[in-house]
Design a protein around this motif. Structure first.
Motif, PDB file in Angstrom:
ATOM      1  N   SER A   4      -0.448  15.603   4.982  1.00 21.13           N
ATOM      2  CA  SER A   4       0.420  16.326   4.051  1.00 21.13           C
ATOM      3  C   SER A   4      -0.120  16.178   2.623  1.00 21.13           C
ATOM      4  O   SER A   4      -0.802  15.198   2.318  1.00 21.13           O
ATOM      5  CB  SER A   4       1.833  15.745   4.152  1.00 21.13           C
ATOM      6  N   PRO A   5       0.173  17.112   1.721  1.00 20.49           N
ATOM      7  CA  PRO A   5      -0.298  16.980   0.333  1.00 20.49           C
ATOM      8  C   PRO A   5       0.162  15.695  -0.349  1.00 20.49           C
ATOM      9  O   PRO A   5      -0.573  15.088  -1.115  1.00 20.49           O
ATOM     10  CB  PRO A   5       0.279  18.211  -0.362  1.00 20.49           C
ATOM     11  N   VAL A   6       1.397  15.267  -0.064  1.00 15.62           N
ATOM     12  CA  VAL A   6       1.919  13.998  -0.563  1.00 15.62           C
ATOM     13  C   VAL A   6       2.366  13.203   0.664  1.00 15.62           C
ATOM     14  O   VAL A   6       3.217  13.648   1.426  1.00 15.62           O
ATOM     15  CB  VAL A   6       3.095  14.190  -1.541  1.00 15.62           C
ATOM     16  N   VAL A   7       1.754  12.040   0.842  1.00 13.43           N
ATOM     17  CA  VAL A   7       2.040  11.201   2.003  1.00 13.43           C
ATOM     18  C   VAL A   7       2.705   9.914   1.523  1.00 13.43           C
ATOM     19  O   VAL A   7       2.273   9.321   0.534  1.00 13.43           O
ATOM     20  CB  VAL A   7       0.740  10.870   2.775  1.00 13.43           C
ATOM     21  N   ILE A   8       3.732   9.502   2.243  1.00 16.85           N
ATOM     22  CA  ILE A   8       4.433   8.257   1.940  1.00 16.85           C
ATOM     23  C   ILE A   8       4.134   7.269   3.056  1.00 16.85           C
ATOM     24  O   ILE A   8       4.325   7.581   4.237  1.00 16.85           O
ATOM     25  CB  ILE A   8       5.957   8.475   1.844  1.00 16.85           C
ATOM     26  N   GLY A   9       3.639   6.091   2.688  1.00 15.49           N
ATOM     27  CA  GLY A   9       3.315   5.103   3.707  1.00 15.49           C
ATOM     28  C   GLY A   9       3.200   3.715   3.139  1.00 15.49           C
ATOM     29  O   GLY A   9       3.654   3.438   2.025  1.00 15.49           O
ATOM     30  N   ARG A  10       2.563   2.849   3.916  1.00 22.91           N
ATOM     31  CA  ARG A  10       2.411   1.451   3.519  1.00 22.91           C
ATOM     32  C   ARG A  10       0.932   1.102   3.385  1.00 22.91           C
ATOM     33  O   ARG A  10       0.354   1.316   2.361  1.00 22.91           O
ATOM     34  CB  ARG A  10       3.092   0.543   4.562  1.00 22.91           C
ATOM     35  N   ASP A  11       0.341   0.578   4.443  1.00 26.70           N
ATOM     36  CA  ASP A  11      -1.038   0.107   4.375  1.00 26.70           C
ATOM     37  C   ASP A  11      -2.002   0.947   5.210  1.00 26.70           C
ATOM     38  O   ASP A  11      -3.100   0.510   5.511  1.00 26.70           O
ATOM     39  CB  ASP A  11      -1.114  -1.365   4.821  1.00 26.70           C
ATOM     40  N   GLN A  12      -1.573   2.140   5.565  1.00 21.18           N
ATOM     41  CA  GLN A  12      -2.434   3.015   6.336  1.00 21.18           C
ATOM     42  C   GLN A  12      -3.556   3.553   5.451  1.00 21.18           C
ATOM     43  O   GLN A  12      -3.361   3.760   4.251  1.00 21.18           O
ATOM     44  CB  GLN A  12      -1.636   4.200   6.896  1.00 21.18           C
ATOM     45  N   PRO A  13      -4.730   3.795   6.027  1.00 21.73           N
ATOM     46  CA  PRO A  13      -5.801   4.417   5.233  1.00 21.73           C
ATOM     47  C   PRO A  13      -5.433   5.873   4.936  1.00 21.73           C
ATOM     48  O   PRO A  13      -4.756   6.516   5.735  1.00 21.73           O
ATOM     49  CB  PRO A  13      -7.030   4.315   6.137  1.00 21.73           C
ATOM     50  N   PRO A  14      -5.869   6.387   3.805  1.00 23.89           N
ATOM     51  CA  PRO A  14      -5.536   7.777   3.480  1.00 23.89           C
ATOM     52  C   PRO A  14      -6.313   8.756   4.364  1.00 23.89           C
ATOM     53  O   PRO A  14      -7.483   8.534   4.666  1.00 23.89           O
ATOM     54  CB  PRO A  14      -5.967   7.901   2.020  1.00 23.89           C
ATOM     55  N   ALA A  15      -5.644   9.834   4.780  1.00 19.48           N
ATOM     56  CA  ALA A  15      -6.323  10.885   5.550  1.00 19.48           C
ATOM     57  C   ALA A  15      -7.233  11.692   4.619  1.00 19.48           C
ATOM     58  O   ALA A  15      -8.260  12.209   5.046  1.00 19.48           O
ATOM     59  CB  ALA A  15      -5.306  11.792   6.223  1.00 19.48           C
ATOM     60  N   ASN A  16      -6.812  11.821   3.360  1.00 19.05           N
ATOM     61  CA  ASN A  16      -7.582  12.552   2.356  1.00 19.05           C
ATOM     62  C   ASN A  16      -8.099  11.572   1.319  1.00 19.05           C
ATOM     63  O   ASN A  16      -7.331  11.063   0.512  1.00 19.05           O
ATOM     64  CB  ASN A  16      -6.699  13.606   1.665  1.00 19.05           C
ATOM     65  N   GLU A  17      -9.391  11.316   1.338  1.00 16.38           N
ATOM     66  CA  GLU A  17      -9.964  10.384   0.368  1.00 16.38           C
ATOM     67  C   GLU A  17     -10.142  11.067  -0.985  1.00 16.38           C
ATOM     68  O   GLU A  17     -10.098  12.284  -1.092  1.00 16.38           O
ATOM     69  CB  GLU A  17     -11.297   9.848   0.882  1.00 16.38           C
ATOM     70  N   GLN A  18     -10.337  10.254  -2.004  1.00 13.90           N
ATOM     71  CA  GLN A  18     -10.553  10.698  -3.375  1.00 13.90           C
ATOM     72  C   GLN A  18      -9.323  11.340  -3.999  1.00 13.90           C
ATOM     73  O   GLN A  18      -9.417  12.112  -4.941  1.00 13.90           O
ATOM     74  CB  GLN A  18     -11.769  11.640  -3.472  1.00 13.90           C
ATOM     75  N   GLY A  19      -8.166  10.994  -3.502  1.00 14.72           N
ATOM     76  CA  GLY A  19      -6.927  11.446  -4.094  1.00 14.72           C
ATOM     77  C   GLY A  19      -6.353  10.395  -5.026  1.00 14.72           C
ATOM     78  O   GLY A  19      -7.070   9.558  -5.575  1.00 14.72           O
TER      79      GLY A  19
END
Length: 139
Positions: free
Chosen positions: A72-87
């Motif tokens: 999603s454009p804005v993701v809410i989470g904890r310690d998961q790696p980002p699906a979209n890097e360089q954000g």
């Protein structure tokens, strides 16, 4: 190497800290950047999810919890790696993210709660010790 910024709020109201996170997420999303909002726990993540629906009446910020849609454009989470890097990482946890290096920009939101202030001061020093050049931004 990511740009690290500590946004400092003038009061100790936790609700204003969350609202600031939503405003910053909206601005980054409008600038075309992927955003990862890192909550301190599952309860705070759920609160952020609800707040993103309601904090601004005239704007919709497309978002999801990481377990629902990690791209999603804005993701809410904890310690998961980002699906979209360089954000943009907006960190609301008192600890540093294990994925700091995968972001172009990291925002730590500080308010005047004594425990949070101390944790953020420690984080500022840790970033500096790791070779980053953290900056302070007054809100």
């Amino acid at each position: 190497m990511p740009r690290i910024e500590f946004y400092v709020l003038p009061d100790s109201d936790p609700a204003k800290r969350l609202k600031a996170a939503c405003v910053l997420a909206m601005k980054a999303w409008r600038a075309g950047l992927p955003v990862f909002l890192r909550g301190s726990d599952a309860e705070q993540c759920a609160t952020l999810d609800q707040l993103l629906w309601a904090f601004k009446n005239d704007c919709f910020v497309p978002h999801d919890l990481v377990e629902d849609d990690a791209s999603s454009p804005v993701v809410i989470g904890r310690d998961q790696p980002p699906a979209n890097e360089q954000g943009v990482l907006i960190n609301l946890d008192q600890n540093l993210s294990p994925h700091t290096e995968q972001f172009a920009r990291v925002i730590e939101i500080v308010n005047q709660q004594p425990e949070l202030l101390q944790a953020c001061r420690d984080n500022f020093r840790t970033y500096r010790d790791r070779g980053f050049a953290p900056k302070r931004v007054e809100l």
